[in-house]
Enzyme design. Sequence first.
Site, PDB file in Angstrom:
ATOM      1  N   MET A   1       0.846  -1.193   0.000  1.00  0.00           N
ATOM      2  CA  MET A   1       0.000   0.000   0.000  1.00  0.00           C
ATOM      3  C   MET A   1       0.887   1.252   0.000  1.00  0.00           C
ATOM      4  O   MET A   1       0.444   2.342   0.369  1.00  0.00           O
ATOM      5  CB  MET A   1      -0.939  -0.010   1.210  1.00  0.00           C
ATOM      6  CG  MET A   1      -1.886  -1.210   1.186  1.00  0.00           C
ATOM      7  SD  MET A   1      -3.435  -0.939   2.062  1.00  0.00           S
ATOM      8  CE  MET A   1      -2.849  -0.733   3.724  1.00  0.00           C
ATOM      9  N   GLY A   2       2.156   1.091  -0.387  1.00  0.00           N
ATOM     10  CA  GLY A   2       3.054   2.243  -0.457  1.00  0.00           C
ATOM     11  C   GLY A   2       3.585   2.635   0.907  1.00  0.00           C
ATOM     12  O   GLY A   2       3.543   1.848   1.852  1.00  0.00           O
TER      13      GLY A   2
ATOM     14  N   LEU B   1       6.682   2.960   1.604  1.00  0.00           N
ATOM     15  CA  LEU B   1       7.574   1.797   1.711  1.00  0.00           C
ATOM     16  C   LEU B   1       8.638   1.990   2.785  1.00  0.00           C
ATOM     17  O   LEU B   1       9.159   3.088   2.969  1.00  0.00           O
ATOM     18  CB  LEU B   1       8.253   1.549   0.360  1.00  0.00           C
ATOM     19  CG  LEU B   1       7.292   1.312  -0.817  1.00  0.00           C
ATOM     20  CD1 LEU B   1       8.082   1.049  -2.092  1.00  0.00           C
ATOM     21  CD2 LEU B   1       6.336   0.153  -0.533  1.00  0.00           C
ATOM     22  N   HIS B   2       8.944   0.907   3.478  1.00  0.00           N
ATOM     23  CA  HIS B   2       9.992   0.919   4.490  1.00  0.00           C
ATOM     24  C   HIS B   2      10.917  -0.274   4.240  1.00  0.00           C
ATOM     25  O   HIS B   2      10.713  -1.045   3.281  1.00  0.00           O
ATOM     26  CB  HIS B   2       9.389   0.901   5.894  1.00  0.00           C
ATOM     27  CG  HIS B   2       8.382  -0.201   6.105  1.00  0.00           C
ATOM     28  ND1 HIS B   2       8.728  -1.532   6.103  1.00  0.00           N
ATOM     29  CD2 HIS B   2       7.040  -0.167   6.299  1.00  0.00           C
ATOM     30  CE1 HIS B   2       7.665  -2.268   6.305  1.00  0.00           C
ATOM     31  NE2 HIS B   2       6.613  -1.472   6.416  1.00  0.00           N
TER      32      HIS B   2
ATOM     33  N   HIS C   1       9.417  -3.710   3.340  1.00  0.00           N
ATOM     34  CA  HIS C   1       8.992  -3.883   1.944  1.00  0.00           C
ATOM     35  C   HIS C   1      10.211  -4.114   1.045  1.00  0.00           C
ATOM     36  O   HIS C   1      10.179  -4.943   0.133  1.00  0.00           O
ATOM     37  CB  HIS C   1       8.299  -2.615   1.427  1.00  0.00           C
ATOM     38  CG  HIS C   1       7.000  -2.289   2.084  1.00  0.00           C
ATOM     39  ND1 HIS C   1       6.813  -1.149   2.832  1.00  0.00           N
ATOM     40  CD2 HIS C   1       5.818  -2.942   2.089  1.00  0.00           C
ATOM     41  CE1 HIS C   1       5.559  -1.107   3.266  1.00  0.00           C
ATOM     42  NE2 HIS C   1       4.936  -2.186   2.841  1.00  0.00           N
TER      43      HIS C   1
ATOM     44  N   GLY D   1       5.180 -10.123   4.255  1.00  0.00           N
ATOM     45  CA  GLY D   1       5.968 -10.102   5.497  1.00  0.00           C
ATOM     46  C   GLY D   1       5.235 -10.810   6.625  1.00  0.00           C
ATOM     47  O   GLY D   1       4.013 -10.671   6.774  1.00  0.00           O
TER      48      GLY D   1
ATOM     49  N   ASP E   1       2.433  -9.332   9.252  1.00  0.00           N
ATOM     50  CA  ASP E   1       0.981  -9.505   9.097  1.00  0.00           C
ATOM     51  C   ASP E   1       0.704 -11.005   8.993  1.00  0.00           C
ATOM     52  O   ASP E   1       0.314 -11.518   7.933  1.00  0.00           O
ATOM     53  CB  ASP E   1       0.499  -8.753   7.848  1.00  0.00           C
ATOM     54  CG  ASP E   1       0.729  -7.260   7.984  1.00  0.00           C
ATOM     55  OD1 ASP E   1       0.243  -6.679   8.968  1.00  0.00           O
ATOM     56  OD2 ASP E   1       1.426  -6.675   7.139  1.00  0.00           O
TER      57      ASP E   1
ATOM     58  N   GLN F   1      -2.678 -12.279   7.779  1.00  0.00           N
ATOM     59  CA  GLN F   1      -2.851 -11.968   6.353  1.00  0.00           C
ATOM     60  C   GLN F   1      -2.129 -13.008   5.486  1.00  0.00           C
ATOM     61  O   GLN F   1      -2.647 -13.440   4.453  1.00  0.00           O
ATOM     62  CB  GLN F   1      -2.312 -10.565   6.057  1.00  0.00           C
ATOM     63  CG  GLN F   1      -2.232 -10.229   4.581  1.00  0.00           C
ATOM     64  CD  GLN F   1      -1.902  -8.770   4.333  1.00  0.00           C
ATOM     65  OE1 GLN F   1      -2.784  -7.930   4.384  1.00  0.00           O
ATOM     66  NE2 GLN F   1      -0.641  -8.458   4.072  1.00  0.00           N
TER      67      GLN F   1
ATOM     68  N   ARG G   1       2.530   2.434   9.543  1.00  0.00           N
ATOM     69  CA  ARG G   1       1.765   3.135  10.582  1.00  0.00           C
ATOM     70  C   ARG G   1       2.656   3.650  11.715  1.00  0.00           C
ATOM     71  O   ARG G   1       2.201   4.478  12.508  1.00  0.00           O
ATOM     72  CB  ARG G   1       0.675   2.224  11.155  1.00  0.00           C
ATOM     73  CG  ARG G   1      -0.449   1.963  10.158  1.00  0.00           C
ATOM     74  CD  ARG G   1      -1.644   1.284  10.797  1.00  0.00           C
ATOM     75  NE  ARG G   1      -2.808   1.316   9.944  1.00  0.00           N
ATOM     76  CZ  ARG G   1      -3.188   0.333   9.113  1.00  0.00           C
ATOM     77  NH1 ARG G   1      -2.463  -0.768   9.030  1.00  0.00           N
ATOM     78  NH2 ARG G   1      -4.271   0.467   8.365  1.00  0.00           N
TER      79      ARG G   1
HETATM   80  O1  PAF Z   1      -0.155  -5.739   3.547  1.00  0.00           O
HETATM   81  C1  PAF Z   1      -0.583  -4.829   2.820  1.00  0.00           C
HETATM   82  O2  PAF Z   1       0.089  -3.818   2.575  1.00  0.00           O
HETATM   83  C2  PAF Z   1      -1.965  -4.953   2.219  1.00  0.00           C
HETATM   84  O3  PAF Z   1      -2.844  -5.588   3.090  1.00  0.00           O
HETATM   85  C3  PAF Z   1      -1.969  -5.645   0.835  1.00  0.00           C
HETATM   86  C4  PAF Z   1      -1.516  -7.082   0.931  1.00  0.00           C
HETATM   87  C5  PAF Z   1      -1.066  -4.881  -0.127  1.00  0.00           C
HETATM   88  C6  PAF Z   1      -3.389  -5.652   0.258  1.00  0.00           C
HETATM   89  O4  PAF Z   1      -3.886  -4.365   0.118  1.00  0.00           O
END
Ligand code: PAF
Length: 278
Positions: A27-28, A30-31, A34, A144, A147, A150, A184
């Site tokens: 979602m940009g 970036l750190h 990422h 990563g 999460d 996720q 965040r």
């Molecule tokens: O982890 C994230 O940044 C978001 O949840 C993802 C996987 C890009 C989906 O929007």
Amino acid sequence: MRVITTRQEMAQACRQTARPLGLVPTMGALHAGHLELVRRAREDNSTVAVTIFINPTQFGPKEDLGKYPRALEQDLALLRPLSVDLVYAPSVEQVYPSGFDTWVDPGKVAVRLEGACRPGHFRGVATVVTKLFTLIRPDRAYFGQKDGQQCLVVRQLARDLDLGVDVVVLPTVREHDGLAMSSRNAYLTPDQRWAAPVVYRALCRAEQLWREGERDAETLRQVARAELESEPLVEAIDYVSVADADTLEELDAIQGKAMASVAVSLGRTRLIDNVILG
Ligand code: PAF
């Protein structure tokens, strides 16, 4: 590095490019976490694609969509030296054109923890990830461990929907004091930033006990919770969990692999983190 904003152009670029193709969805803002995913994707694949899209459907109505950090030019500057081939940075209308009305609803693994605290979150994640996988058709996709839930949701959907993507999960990248890297973290005030490593410290306390042979999950939860409660700037503890690492069902006795995870709020900033036991 080609920066693409329309789905037609992205689909065509991906069809024509060399395989294997590795995808890093983001979602940009970036750190270093990422960038580790991108480096690994570069090592493993002939083509590397990064997506930058703040997905509105994974934010609840009272969450931070409006203030989520946006830094496209800075993100592109970080990606260029890593020899990324394709960056897909679509508008909301490109991903969710008017009339969009089909959702991917993940199952049991999405119900607990983040799923319980953020209703609809994983439906939004699963839908956008499925759309990105379908458009880009990556051979591998990189996420990563920070999460952790996720990762399980995405792995399950890739398998269940026969998307043919190998989901690669890399370790959490941390600041020098243990705080997990997250876009965040930028919301934290200096005082909160100072206090934030308590999240990892709580997990380390549980992990240490586990290393010493403690297998009672409730004891580990209690020790992690006590550490979090010792920090006055932790305003709310959403959960302290010691769960099966595959199903995320809360455990009584730890036998196989477990995931210890926590979610807390420091002021209005919500932080999550986890460690794998075993
Ligand atoms: O982890 C994230 O940044 C978001 O949840 C993802 C996987 C890009 C989906 O929007």
